[in-house]
Design a protein around this motif. Structure first.
Motif, PDB file in Angstrom:
ATOM      1  N   ALA A  39     -53.594 -58.310 -22.043  1.00  9.06           N
ATOM      2  CA  ALA A  39     -52.679 -57.345 -21.428  1.00  9.06           C
ATOM      3  C   ALA A  39     -51.410 -57.202 -22.254  1.00  9.06           C
ATOM      4  O   ALA A  39     -50.911 -56.084 -22.478  1.00  9.06           O
ATOM      5  N   ALA A  40     -50.876 -58.327 -22.708  1.00  9.44           N
ATOM      6  CA  ALA A  40     -49.646 -58.286 -23.500  1.00  9.44           C
ATOM      7  C   ALA A  40     -49.869 -57.560 -24.827  1.00  9.44           C
ATOM      8  O   ALA A  40     -49.011 -56.788 -25.285  1.00  9.44           O
ATOM      9  N   TRP A  41     -51.014 -57.811 -25.462  1.00  8.79           N
ATOM     10  CA  TRP A  41     -51.323 -57.120 -26.718  1.00  8.79           C
ATOM     11  C   TRP A  41     -51.437 -55.608 -26.491  1.00  8.79           C
ATOM     12  O   TRP A  41     -50.889 -54.803 -27.262  1.00  8.79           O
ATOM     13  N   GLN A  42     -52.127 -55.230 -25.424  1.00 10.80           N
ATOM     14  CA  GLN A  42     -52.271 -53.800 -25.144  1.00 10.80           C
ATOM     15  C   GLN A  42     -50.917 -53.157 -24.859  1.00 10.80           C
ATOM     16  O   GLN A  42     -50.675 -52.011 -25.241  1.00 10.80           O
ATOM     17  N   ALA A  43     -50.045 -53.897 -24.199  1.00 11.60           N
ATOM     18  CA  ALA A  43     -48.704 -53.369 -23.941  1.00 11.60           C
ATOM     19  C   ALA A  43     -47.928 -53.209 -25.237  1.00 11.60           C
ATOM     20  O   ALA A  43     -47.277 -52.184 -25.469  1.00 11.60           O
ATOM     21  N   LYS A  44     -48.013 -54.202 -26.088  1.00 13.56           N
ATOM     22  CA  LYS A  44     -47.231 -54.174 -27.326  1.00 13.56           C
ATOM     23  C   LYS A  44     -47.654 -53.041 -28.247  1.00 13.56           C
ATOM     24  O   LYS A  44     -46.817 -52.432 -28.930  1.00 13.56           O
ATOM     25  N   THR A  45     -48.944 -52.731 -28.273  1.00 15.07           N
ATOM     26  CA  THR A  45     -49.466 -51.791 -29.268  1.00 15.07           C
ATOM     27  C   THR A  45     -49.745 -50.397 -28.706  1.00 15.07           C
ATOM     28  O   THR A  45     -50.210 -49.523 -29.446  1.00 15.07           O
ATOM     29  N   ALA A  46     -49.472 -50.185 -27.412  1.00 15.56           N
ATOM     30  CA  ALA A  46     -49.773 -48.875 -26.803  1.00 15.56           C
ATOM     31  C   ALA A  46     -48.994 -47.764 -27.501  1.00 15.56           C
ATOM     32  O   ALA A  46     -47.787 -47.874 -27.720  1.00 15.56           O
ATOM     33  N   LYS A  47     -49.692 -46.694 -27.837  1.00 13.21           N
ATOM     34  CA  LYS A  47     -49.057 -45.563 -28.517  1.00 13.21           C
ATOM     35  C   LYS A  47     -48.532 -44.507 -27.536  1.00 13.21           C
ATOM     36  O   LYS A  47     -47.717 -43.671 -27.902  1.00 13.21           O
ATOM     37  N   ASP A  48     -49.035 -44.558 -26.308  1.00 10.61           N
ATOM     38  CA  ASP A  48     -48.580 -43.603 -25.301  1.00 10.61           C
ATOM     39  C   ASP A  48     -48.800 -44.220 -23.926  1.00 10.61           C
ATOM     40  O   ASP A  48     -49.360 -45.315 -23.792  1.00 10.61           O
ATOM     41  N   LEU A  49     -48.375 -43.517 -22.897  1.00 14.32           N
ATOM     42  CA  LEU A  49     -48.468 -44.052 -21.537  1.00 14.32           C
ATOM     43  C   LEU A  49     -49.918 -44.202 -21.085  1.00 14.32           C
ATOM     44  O   LEU A  49     -50.229 -45.073 -20.264  1.00 14.32           O
TER      45      LEU A  49
END
Length: 658
Positions: free
Chosen positions: A584-594
């Protein structure tokens, strides 16, 4: 049974299970000794007698709901027994400042007639984890019950209106056929024996005369101290201030502590926000006043193993201190770094784990490998402490922190990390992996050492040690280059778990998918767009996801610890909260958009949906039922949830439309 209420103040910690049995009692340090024996299901409990019928609160005739008052460390229990026609509400807490456990019971008579209701409190103490020398005694001059041994005193008192104990009994337990005074209670009367020694237990009772629909109040308290004079004074203070006042005071303190910082939680649902607050409070209860951060205090793990989690692992502590710093609680995190300065070995490394009093904890790490002596350490623990400390200094810019800890902690640890390396690969020398199961050179360990050295370089610069800063930086870069050379597989397109030195020379790669590889992206020595890291994360996410209705991420392929399935394809291992929240933290850190960020939010909601009824996050889950496995709560799970939420909110603020 998972712990549903964890109540503590850094010195006194008391755990309750899902039937509101007191299962663990720690004082004056967290983690040990546990003054409730924990090898045979021992527990403190509450019983009720009415109309010649008796029932313990743990029995199936009671409908129970156990939780915290929102945003506090005041426990709340609601119960009803339709057969006995009794309704019950309990508020209880360990006072934030005083070593006193407080309990207020509201007992309601649901019968159509007036009745006497007797309430019994049973104490199954084994002081300092041994019955040898225990004494239990009723003191008639003050009307209190006292359990004591060698500088440890537990004083018990209470009131039903203006009356103290109705009856009491002190006796033997589990010795020469004696079951304990709990058995004496079940006929509604206690025999009044005032003293016993050795394997001792005790029971006290209160009596209420209640009309139909009437509610009576019982106040009960347990005072902990290291001398008779100390507990006597605390008892008098409770009598003066009253339990009700102290409970209100405690509730106000913890609500203020938990909500100290005004936060906008973006689009996160209420259940995630509530778990975030609960996680901070759970972490606080597992933080000893001397700085240690305990992994867990749930002693039921002893049914599966011959040791518990009541220790401070420097790795778990570093991750938890990081979460506390992200959330803004330096008064809890900073003592951990000072604690680490006390426990670090003179050579600059940490052993596996420690007790809260800074003494060395137990270990199973072998000091020999292939017939040769090795350091029985997990080197990632050493590197991660420096990494977390460096982030704390960057956040607070507190010169005292650097002044105090650079000579005693940063320099010796950094010197060790820079030098304890293989002369050929320039990677860290073999040590045990973070899961404490295998010995080799691991990607996670190498990344932790690299991150620690980079932070040491920054701290050395801030401290005015340019030559040392350059030395640590060079060592870090060598490790980074060697990780690509030795720990990355071009054929697989990802990093491997690690490599093992062979007797005949050379290395054997370990290609097992391991969730710890996710942390390559968190330590900020590669850019977010680094393809080798992205491919590794994708392989972990696809290969370790549990393909059942429970979901979640396993530790590694074929994980044996508490294994509940042999279907390795569907269940590569049990779902671990820490591993899933790393994703979850990785996905949050690397998200390009909402839209991409919503994937991280879904995993935060997944965790919030899998707490115990009391809001606790365990170590791992049954892959088919979702029930907690191993210890619950696990501090590391709650800390990782806090970190994942903080990273989510950082990214949400940067992506939301202005």
């Amino acid at each position: 049974m998972p712990r549903e209420l964890v109540l503590g103040n850094g010195q006194l910690l008391i755990n309750f299970d899902g039937r509101f049995n007191m299962r663990d009692l720690y004082f004056p340090y967290l983690g040990g000794p546990n003054h409730i024996a924990h090898l045979g299901g021992e527990k403190g409990r509450i019983g009720f007698w009415v109309n010649h019928k008796f029932s313990w609160l743990e029995e199936t005739g009671w409908e129970l709901d156990i939780s915290y008052k929102p945003g506090t460390l005041n426990g709340r229990v609601e119960a009803i027994n339709r057969d006995l026609q009794i309704g019950l509400e309990i508020e209880n807490a360990v006072h934030f400042q005083l070593n006193v456990y407080l309990k207020r019971l509201y007992v309601r008579n649901l019968a159509p007639n007036s009745r006497e209701i007797r309430v019994f409190f049973y104490h199954d103490f084994t002081l300092k984890e041994s019955p040898l020398g225990d004494t239990g005694i009723y003191l008639p001059d003050s009307g209190v019950l006292l359990h004591y041994k060698r500088g440890l005193y537990f004083l018990i008192n209470g009131r039903a209106g203006n009356r103290g104990f109705y009856q009491y009994a002190v006796g033997n337990k589990r010795f020469r056929g004696a079951e304990g005074t709990w058995r004496d209670a079940e006929d509604g009367r206690l025999e009044g024996n005032p003293v016993h020694h050795g394997s001792v237990d005790s029971t006290v009772s209160f009596s209420l005369e209640l009309a139909s629909g009437e509610e009576g109040i019982i106040d009960y308290w347990l005072v902990a101290g290291t001398s008779w004079e100390e507990v006597r004074k605390l008892n008098n203070l409770v009598l003066t201030k009253r339990v009700s006042t102290l409970l209100v005071e405690n509730e106000a303190y913890w609500r203020s502590w938990a909500l100290r910082h005004e936060r906008h939680f973006g689009d996160l649902p209420e259940k995630v926000v509530e778990l975030y607050t609960q996680s901070l409070l759970v972490i606080r209860t597992h933080s000893d006043s001397q700085g240690a951060i305990l992994a867990a205090t749930d002693s039921d793990i002893l049914y599966e193993a011959r040791d518990h989690y009541g220790y401070c692992w420097p790795r778990d502590g570093a991750f938890t201190a990081l979460a506390l710093d992200q959330a803004g609680y330096p008064e809890v995190s900073i003592p951990f770094y000072y604690y680490c300065a006390h426990i670090v070995a003179p050579q600059g490394y940490f052993y596996q784990k420690y007790n809260a009093d800074t003494s060395l904890g137990s270990t199973w790490l072998l000091p020999l490998q292939q017939g040769r002596p090795v350091l029985p350490i997990q080197e990632d623990e050493t590197g991660l402490v420096l990494w977390a400390l460096g982030l704390a200094y960057q956040r607070y810019r507190d010169w005292r922190l650097l002044h105090d800890l650079y000579p005693s902690l940063v320099r010796p640890v950094a010197q060790f990390l820079a030098s304890y390396r293989d002369p050929v690969t320039r990677l860290p020398l073999p040590s045990y992996d973070l899961w404490e199961e295998r010995h080799g050179i691991f990607t996670f360990t190498s990344a932790a050492v690299l991150a620690g050295l980079l932070m040491a370089s920054k701290l050395a610069t801030a401290f005015g040690r340019k030559d040392e800063a350059e030395k640590y930086f060079r060592a870090a870069r060598e490790i980074q280059q060697s990780m690509v050379k030795y720990l990355y597989s071009p054929e697989l397109g990802r990093f491997v778990r690690g490599i093992y030195l062979q007797k005949e020379g050379g290395f054997q790669a370990d290609y097992t998918l391991d969730a710890s590889l996710l942390y390559l992206g968190f330590l900020d020595f590669w850019p977010k767009e680094e393809l080798r890291v992205w491919r590794t994360v994708r392989a972990v996410r696809e290969g370790l996801w549990v393909r059942t209705q429970v979901g979640g991420l396993a530790r590694y392929t074929g994980d044996y610890y508490f294994r509940r399935s042999e279907d390795i394809y569907s269940v590569p291992g049990n779902p671990w909260l820490v591993c899933t929240l790393w994703l979850a933290a990785w996905q949050a850190k690397t998200a390009k958009d909402l839209e991409e960020l919503a994937e991280a939010r879904a995993l935060l909601e997944w965790a919030a949906d899998r707490t115990t009824p009391g809001g606790m996050l365990p170590e791992q889950l049954h892959p088919y039922t979702g029930e907690p496995l191993s210890v619950s709560p696990l501090t590391w799970s709650h800390a990782t949830f806090v970190t994942a939420v903080e990273m989510y909110l950082d990214r949400w603020r940067s992506l939301k439309p202005s």
